[in-house]
Design a protein around this motif. Structure first.
Motif, PDB file in Angstrom:
ATOM      1  N   VAL A 110      22.060 -21.379 -15.667  1.00  0.00           N
ATOM      2  CA  VAL A 110      23.237 -20.909 -14.944  1.00  0.00           C
ATOM      3  C   VAL A 110      23.066 -19.407 -14.711  1.00  0.00           C
ATOM      4  O   VAL A 110      22.353 -18.722 -15.449  1.00  0.00           O
ATOM      5  CB  VAL A 110      24.552 -21.197 -15.691  1.00  0.00           C
ATOM      6  N   THR A 111      23.726 -18.902 -13.670  1.00  0.00           N
ATOM      7  CA  THR A 111      23.580 -17.495 -13.297  1.00  0.00           C
ATOM      8  C   THR A 111      24.937 -16.862 -13.055  1.00  0.00           C
ATOM      9  O   THR A 111      25.934 -17.546 -12.799  1.00  0.00           O
ATOM     10  CB  THR A 111      22.729 -17.352 -12.020  1.00  0.00           C
ATOM     11  N   LEU A 123      21.603 -25.600 -12.877  1.00  0.00           N
ATOM     12  CA  LEU A 123      20.390 -25.996 -12.181  1.00  0.00           C
ATOM     13  C   LEU A 123      19.489 -26.616 -13.243  1.00  0.00           C
ATOM     14  O   LEU A 123      19.029 -25.924 -14.164  1.00  0.00           O
ATOM     15  CB  LEU A 123      19.715 -24.790 -11.538  1.00  0.00           C
ATOM     16  N   TYR A 124      19.237 -27.934 -13.132  1.00  0.00           N
ATOM     17  CA  TYR A 124      18.505 -28.641 -14.182  1.00  0.00           C
ATOM     18  C   TYR A 124      17.003 -28.492 -14.004  1.00  0.00           C
ATOM     19  O   TYR A 124      16.488 -28.390 -12.884  1.00  0.00           O
ATOM     20  CB  TYR A 124      18.902 -30.117 -14.211  1.00  0.00           C
ATOM     21  N   THR A 141       6.523 -13.459 -10.275  1.00  0.00           N
ATOM     22  CA  THR A 141       6.403 -14.810 -10.824  1.00  0.00           C
ATOM     23  C   THR A 141       7.380 -14.994 -11.984  1.00  0.00           C
ATOM     24  O   THR A 141       7.496 -14.125 -12.856  1.00  0.00           O
ATOM     25  CB  THR A 141       4.974 -15.080 -11.326  1.00  0.00           C
ATOM     26  N   ALA A 142       8.061 -16.126 -11.990  1.00  0.00           N
ATOM     27  CA  ALA A 142       8.941 -16.486 -13.101  1.00  0.00           C
ATOM     28  C   ALA A 142       8.268 -17.570 -13.922  1.00  0.00           C
ATOM     29  O   ALA A 142       7.761 -18.559 -13.376  1.00  0.00           O
ATOM     30  CB  ALA A 142      10.291 -16.971 -12.582  1.00  0.00           C
ATOM     31  N   TYR A 143       8.257 -17.383 -15.228  1.00  0.00           N
ATOM     32  CA  TYR A 143       7.633 -18.340 -16.143  1.00  0.00           C
ATOM     33  C   TYR A 143       8.707 -18.971 -17.025  1.00  0.00           C
ATOM     34  O   TYR A 143       9.631 -18.296 -17.495  1.00  0.00           O
ATOM     35  CB  TYR A 143       6.591 -17.643 -17.018  1.00  0.00           C
ATOM     36  N   PHE A 144       8.520 -20.274 -17.266  1.00  0.00           N
ATOM     37  CA  PHE A 144       9.442 -21.057 -18.086  1.00  0.00           C
ATOM     38  C   PHE A 144       8.683 -21.495 -19.339  1.00  0.00           C
ATOM     39  O   PHE A 144       7.693 -22.213 -19.251  1.00  0.00           O
ATOM     40  CB  PHE A 144       9.918 -22.275 -17.284  1.00  0.00           C
ATOM     41  N   LEU A 164      13.014 -20.798  -9.201  1.00  0.00           N
ATOM     42  CA  LEU A 164      14.400 -20.644  -9.639  1.00  0.00           C
ATOM     43  C   LEU A 164      15.413 -21.050  -8.575  1.00  0.00           C
ATOM     44  O   LEU A 164      16.622 -21.053  -8.845  1.00  0.00           O
ATOM     45  CB  LEU A 164      14.643 -19.201 -10.081  1.00  0.00           C
ATOM     46  N   ASP A 165      14.961 -21.424  -7.393  1.00  0.00           N
ATOM     47  CA  ASP A 165      15.861 -21.991  -6.390  1.00  0.00           C
ATOM     48  C   ASP A 165      16.030 -23.491  -6.571  1.00  0.00           C
ATOM     49  O   ASP A 165      17.096 -24.048  -6.276  1.00  0.00           O
ATOM     50  CB  ASP A 165      15.343 -21.703  -4.980  1.00  0.00           C
TER      51      ASP A 165
END
Length: 517
Positions: A110-111, A123-124, A141-144, A164-165
């Protein structure tokens, strides 16, 4: 031997967030720090705090306040929201967490533009396991990162790039297996001077808990382990008053200093001890040596800490849960209150006259019992309510201490067979017992719980008279070591019926919580 001189520097007390404030995660936006914690089956979910000095914290709301964000109905105790990560990037706050035990559970993000305002719907993210983390590299770059495995002892830290979209993940890789080959969880990645650091929790979340660190030239690894891992742990210190140090997050302050927040527990009693306040949030300074983080100069974490300075202009102070608290409700519940699972609007209402509760179950053993509470944050404290209530047969209301549905104590006013009584009831696992009952009259009642480290004392007064002791009970039977789970004791008002909604609302006119420490 002491030389009699006061320690130089600035002092603060640990824990900085006492009571059930587990799995802390921290983010900075300018001069402001924000901290979030796990909330499990409690609603609203993910309590959120603000500070400018890392010591004095004010609750500013919750990340999950709507049923569309979080549906906890029917969840077992200690299911629900696990281990959030809070991050601030390009003007947006991100909170990623795991919803455990639900039909539509799993990781989600959530944001919010303002953390004290409304957060988005989830956002799942399609990945297994628990303890998700977000890291934003300088190249965009976004890392999970997250923890996953066939069983908890085999948990490993895994990583993938994330959109992240959409929440979609790229190829998943194993990032870290732990210095002991298992129980690797709670990953967080940071960048400092072109080097990437991974911290994780290992050893389980009790007395073998610890924080380990690795570093790499690339956020995707491989990560070289710190030569002195673990960098934080109280394992092997059975006589220390603080235990189970782990599940950490780090932040850099505006002055360039680094700090670590992490969970721990305060046990008491014969070794091995017990704890009933839950896992709490602690703070320690971090310095750097040879490119590695050093927590508190390598020394144990103490209840009273001395540091050279704290961030911000404030010299530090009392955290929000450490303060005395009194409310007559006045038409609202402040952010310190939480329900066990999503509340039924038919059972709670607010007016200028106080909080009105309608019972619909015949005990607090039921998942949807009417109860609203705040964490017990001190061993020595007093909680009391003024209750306006003239019950019909089968109705009851009062003040409860709840660890979970099978471990709770309550002092209440109820009516059976035409007689109104003040009673004390204890539920300890499979055993439930009414340990005191005295006839009472009138509609005005004061119910009091006085707590010490090892004992609760229950008192009753007719109106605003002097409370009389009815019973005592040991705190240890509400401890994690007895009751299990991941939460701590909550204190607050409740209402019961005879299996249906009560005809007589209980009016909670006043609630007081006073630390005695």
């Amino acid at each position: 031997m002491s030389d009699g001189r006061e320690p130089s520097g600035m002092q603060y007390s640990n824990p900085v967030l006492p009571g059930m404030h587990p799995d802390p995660t921290i983010a900075r936006a300018g001069e402001d720090f924000y901290l979030a914690i796990s909330s499990f089956e409690y609603f609203p979910g993910v309590p959120l705090f603000h500070s400018t000095d890392l010591v004095s914290w004010e609750r500013v709301g919750h990340c999950l306040t709507r049923d569309s964000q979080l549906d906890l109905r029917g969840r077992e105790a200690s299911d629900g929201i696990y281990a959030p990560t809070l991050r601030h990037h390009d003007g947006t706050f991100y909170m990623v967490t795991t919803d455990v035990g639900g039909d539509n559970g799993g990781h989600f993000i959530v944001t919010a533009d303002d953390p004290a305002g409304e957060w988005s719907d989830p956002l799942y993210v399609d990945a297994g396991g628990i303890d998700p983390d977000l890291f934003f590299d300088d190249d965009g770059t976004a890392y999970f990162q997250y923890t996953d495995g066939e069983s908890l002892p085999e948990y490993r830290v895994r990583q993938a790039e994330i959109d992240l979209d959409t929440g979609e993940l790229g190829d998943v890789r194993q990032l870290w297996r732990g210095i002991e080959g298992g129980f690797a969880e709670a990953p967080h990645i940071y960048e400092r001077d072109g080097t990437y650091y991974l911290i994780t929790a290992e050893g389980g979340t009790h007395t073998d808990h610890m924080v380990t660190v690795g570093r790499s030239d690339d956020p995707t690894g491989p990560f070289e382990p710190h030569p002195d891992n673990p960098v934080l742990s109280h394992r092997g210190r059975p006589m220390h008053p603080l235990s189970a140090m782990g599940h950490a997050d780090m932040v850099q302050a505006p002055d360039g200093s680094w700090w670590m927040v992490f969970l721990g527990i305060r046990q008491y009693g014969p070794n091995p001890g017990v704890h009933h306040l839950g896992r709490e949030t602690f703070l320690a300074p971090v310095t750097w040596e040879d490119g590695w983080p050093i927590v508190n100069d390598g020394e144990p974490i103490d209840p009273e800490m001395t540091v050279e300075s704290l961030p911000g202009d404030s010299p530090g102070g009392l955290s929000s849960p450490a303060r005395p608290f009194e409310t007559t409700f006045d038409g609202e519940l402040d952010d310190s209150w939480q329900f066990r699972r999503n509340p039924d609007p038919a059972t709670y209402s607010l007016s200028d006259d106080g909080l009105s509760l309608v019972g619909k179950t015949d005990s607090l053993d039921e998942l949807d019992a009417t109860f609203v509470g705040r964490p017990q944050s001190h061993f020595d404290c007093r909680a009391e309510i003024d209750l306006g209530f003239d019950p019909d047969d089968g109705e009851e209301a009062g003040l409860a201490l709840v660890m979970n549905e099978s471990h709770h104590y309550e002092i209440g006013v109820g009516r059976e067979g035409g007689e109104t009584v003040a009673r004390v009831r204890l539920r300890i696992g499979e055993v439930a017992d009414e340990v005191a009952a005295v006839p009472v009259g009138g509609e005005d009642h004061r119910l009091v719980v006085d707590a010490t480290t090892e004992e609760y004392t229950f008192r009753y007064a007719d109106g605003d008279g002097e409370p009389t002791e009815l019973a005592t009970a040991a705190t240890r039977y509400l401890s994690t070591e007895v009751a299990g789970g991941f939460t701590g004791v909550y204190i607050g008002p409740y209402a019961l019926g005879a299996g249906t909604e009560t005809a007589t609302p209980a009016q909670v006119q006043r609630f007081v919580y006073e630390p005695a420490e």
